[in-house]
Design an enzyme around this catalytic site. Structure first.
Site, PDB file in Angstrom:
ATOM      1  N   ARG A 277       0.805  -1.217   0.000  1.00 55.34           N
ATOM      2  CA  ARG A 277       0.000   0.000   0.000  1.00 55.34           C
ATOM      3  C   ARG A 277       0.841   1.270   0.000  1.00 55.34           C
ATOM      4  O   ARG A 277       0.549   2.210  -0.736  1.00 55.34           O
ATOM      5  CB  ARG A 277      -0.886  -0.013   1.261  1.00 55.34           C
ATOM      6  CG  ARG A 277      -1.938   1.082   1.317  1.00 55.34           C
ATOM      7  CD  ARG A 277      -2.599   1.120   2.704  1.00 55.34           C
ATOM      8  NE  ARG A 277      -3.063  -0.176   3.151  1.00 55.34           N
ATOM      9  CZ  ARG A 277      -4.280  -0.663   2.936  1.00 55.34           C
ATOM     10  NH1 ARG A 277      -5.164   0.057   2.298  1.00 55.34           N
ATOM     11  NH2 ARG A 277      -4.611  -1.870   3.388  1.00 55.34           N
ATOM     12  N   ARG A 313     -13.219  -1.165  -1.475  1.00 50.33           N
ATOM     13  CA  ARG A 313     -12.732  -0.793  -0.146  1.00 50.33           C
ATOM     14  C   ARG A 313     -13.783  -0.104   0.725  1.00 50.33           C
ATOM     15  O   ARG A 313     -13.882  -0.434   1.903  1.00 50.33           O
ATOM     16  CB  ARG A 313     -11.449   0.052  -0.250  1.00 50.33           C
ATOM     17  CG  ARG A 313     -10.298  -0.695  -0.948  1.00 50.33           C
ATOM     18  CD  ARG A 313      -8.964  -0.003  -0.804  1.00 50.33           C
ATOM     19  NE  ARG A 313      -8.535   0.002   0.581  1.00 50.33           N
ATOM     20  CZ  ARG A 313      -8.710   0.987   1.419  1.00 50.33           C
ATOM     21  NH1 ARG A 313      -9.250   2.126   1.026  1.00 50.33           N
ATOM     22  NH2 ARG A 313      -8.323   0.866   2.656  1.00 50.33           N
ATOM     23  N   CYS A 342     -26.527  -3.256  -7.827  1.00 52.17           N
ATOM     24  CA  CYS A 342     -27.733  -3.480  -7.030  1.00 52.17           C
ATOM     25  C   CYS A 342     -27.390  -3.974  -5.629  1.00 52.17           C
ATOM     26  O   CYS A 342     -27.638  -5.130  -5.278  1.00 52.17           O
ATOM     27  CB  CYS A 342     -28.630  -4.489  -7.724  1.00 52.17           C
ATOM     28  SG  CYS A 342     -28.970  -4.007  -9.411  1.00 52.17           S
ATOM     29  N   GLU A 343     -26.774  -3.099  -4.826  1.00 51.39           N
ATOM     30  CA  GLU A 343     -26.440  -3.397  -3.431  1.00 51.39           C
ATOM     31  C   GLU A 343     -26.431  -2.057  -2.719  1.00 51.39           C
ATOM     32  O   GLU A 343     -25.857  -1.086  -3.232  1.00 51.39           O
ATOM     33  CB  GLU A 343     -25.005  -3.956  -3.299  1.00 51.39           C
ATOM     34  CG  GLU A 343     -24.722  -5.241  -3.999  1.00 51.39           C
ATOM     35  CD  GLU A 343     -24.792  -6.461  -3.083  1.00 51.39           C
ATOM     36  OE1 GLU A 343     -25.020  -6.290  -1.864  1.00 51.39           O
ATOM     37  OE2 GLU A 343     -24.643  -7.567  -3.605  1.00 51.39           O
TER      38      GLU A 343
HETATM   39  C1  LIG Z   1      -0.757  -7.870   2.438  1.00 49.04           C
HETATM   40  C2  LIG Z   1       0.600  -8.231   2.857  1.00 49.04           C
HETATM   41  C3  LIG Z   1       1.651  -7.322   2.694  1.00 49.04           C
HETATM   42  C4  LIG Z   1       1.462  -5.907   2.197  1.00 49.04           C
HETATM   43  O1  LIG Z   1       0.786  -5.118   3.124  1.00 49.04           O
HETATM   44  P1  LIG Z   1       0.644  -3.517   2.876  1.00 49.04           P
HETATM   45  O2  LIG Z   1      -0.220  -3.092   3.993  1.00 49.04           O
HETATM   46  O3  LIG Z   1      -0.017  -3.358   1.559  1.00 49.04           O
HETATM   47  O4  LIG Z   1       1.987  -2.920   2.931  1.00 49.04           O
HETATM   48  C5  LIG Z   1       2.928  -7.739   3.019  1.00 49.04           C
HETATM   49  N1  LIG Z   1       3.163  -8.979   3.494  1.00 49.04           N
HETATM   50  C6  LIG Z   1       2.166  -9.898   3.662  1.00 49.04           C
HETATM   51  C7  LIG Z   1       2.494 -11.240   4.166  1.00 49.04           C
HETATM   52  C8  LIG Z   1       0.865  -9.542   3.360  1.00 49.04           C
HETATM   53  O5  LIG Z   1      -0.116 -10.434   3.555  1.00 49.04           O
END
Ligand SMILES: *Cc1c(COP(=O)(O)O)cnc(C)c1O
Length: 413
Positions: A277, A313, A342-343
């Site tokens: 992210r 999200r 439709c939700e």
């Molecule tokens: C989802 C996930 C990430 C990435 O998480 P972010 O919040 O997007 O940085 C990294 N490692 C594992 C094992 C994950 O499941």
């Protein structure tokens, strides 16, 4: 750098006016700033420079081949959670040797594919998985490099669906079981335990819990070394949170990395992180066009052509995305912004002060680069959105909008 900003009253990514993309490509459409993605990755790389490290971008946040290619070119490794993601990484030119495989439910087929490709390591989540890893590796005449994914039992303080490091969660091996499991694994010929890993959650704004996890993990690594396991890597997962609300600040990557170095540098462990992210989230927007405005039940609605199938999200995590008019405007209206699905859960904003846009005008849903397209679906038989990458003042389509034919590909009557 800012991935998107108003210039001369129009929302831009670098030199490119977003309305130009919306008109040419149609909506809904994801737009990513390649320059912003690269600059985030470089922020991580710079922050860990001078100590052994590997930054494995979490593919599940945004797996578009062009995004993966860009990051591979910048030197990134990858964190995958399926055989499909391994396929994407290899197709994009990513290095298997810098790829780690996470997830609680790896199948034998996926394990074999990852061994054949020669990945860096498996983040192994249970004693049962260790046995399967060993058996598959022996069958292929290989040794599976393993890091034990540990559940450090810390509270990441985030949305419950994306908190993953507490005792009752399905993820990882309980801290109290790790040493026992390692001892039992001595008999397994197909594996080699080389590291420890954890990932306590996502959208973590206060990184103190991640530092606490790091401390517990270093102690564990020291204990395992005391038992003559050659622990070389400490993987702290991803999780740094980003700005979703106007005025919020972005991830404090440098500050986080400095604090982490303080905990790890003396141990001689190679540090690994798996950010998703915080690399792509703020570098993407979802462009959508207003179809209708309507008043009903004493409420005002703006109905747009993107929906929960494009960006789930808000429905899934009660997430907030800022809504920006592509042509800047000062007049606002209090409204719900909803899609055509439709939700009742199909909304992007509720009772929010938004730009007073009418039919035919475009808006951008901000901070949509992570877990946007990658969680999209064909619900309501809606073809998935196009994806566009902006780089160095130019834009190009990096995934075509799906067609009605692609909706039914593979189906038989
Ligand atoms: C989802 C996930 C990430 C990435 O998480 P972010 O919040 O997007 O940085 C990294 N490692 C594992 C094992 C994950 O499941």
């Amino acid at each position: 750098m800012r991935a998107f900003e108003y210039r001369g009253g129009a929302l831009h990514s670098g030199e490119v006016k977003l309305e130009e993309i919306a008109r040419a490509v149609g909506t809904p459409c994801y737009v990513y700033s390649g320059d912003a993605i690269r600059s985030r990755f470089e922020e991580y790389a710079g922050a860990f420079a001078g100590m052994p490290h590997l930054i494995c971008y979490a593919v599940k946040a945004n797996g578009n081949l062009a995004v993966l290619r860009l990051l591979a070119g910048a030197g990134a490794g990858f964190d995958i959670v399926s055989g499909g993601e391994l396929f994407r990484v290899l197709r994009a030119g990513g290095e298997a040797g810098k790829t780690v495989f996470s997830g609680v439910g790896k199948t034998e087929k996926e394990i074999a594919e990852a061994l054949e490709a020669g990945i860096h390591s498996f983040n192994c989540e249970s004693a049962g998985e260790l046995e399967v890893l060993s058996a598959v590796a022996e069958r292929l005449g290989k040794k599976a490099p393993v890091a034990l994914r540990v559940n450090p039992d810390v509270d990441a303080v985030t949305h419950p669906y994306i908190s993953t490091g507490m005792r009752e969660h399905k993820f990882g091996i309980a801290m109290s079981d790790v040493e026992g499991i390692c001892e039992e694994a001595r008999g397994l010929k197909g594996i080699e335990i080389r590291g420890v890993s954890c990932h306590i959650g996502s959208q973590i704004l206060d990184f103190a819990p991640m530092l606490e996890a790091a401390e517990r993990m270093v102690e564990l690594a020291v204990r395992l070394r005391g038992r003559r396991f050659a622990i070389g890597t400490l993987d702290l997962g991803g999780g740094l949170g980003i700005a979703y609300h106007a005025g919020q600040s972005g991830p404090r990557i440098g500050e986080f990395a400095r604090a982490l170095r303080g905990k790890i540098e003396g141990s001689g462990l190679e540090v690994m992180v798996e950010p998703g992210r915080s690399i792509v989230g703020e570098a993407g927007v979802l462009l959508t066009r207003v179809l209708y405005r309507k008043r009903s039940g004493g409420k005002e609605f703006a109905i747009v052509d993107a929906a929960m199938n494009d960006l789930i999200r808000p429905a899934l995590y009660q997430a907030h995305h800022e809504i920006l008019a592509l042509g800047e405007r000062k007049d606002t209206a209090r409204a719900d912004v909803v899609g055509p699905v439709c939700e009742t859960g199909d909304f992007f904003a509720r009772n929010r002060e938004i730009p007073d846009v009418g039919p035919g005008e475009y808006v951008a849903l901000a901070s949509a680069g992570a877990y946007g397209f990658s969680q999209s679906s064909n619900y309501n038989s809606r073809p998935r959105a196009a994806e566009v990458l902006v780089e160095g003042g130019k834009w190009r389509v990096v995934r075509e909008r799906e067609t009605y034919e692609s909706l039914v590909a593979g189906e038989r009557v």
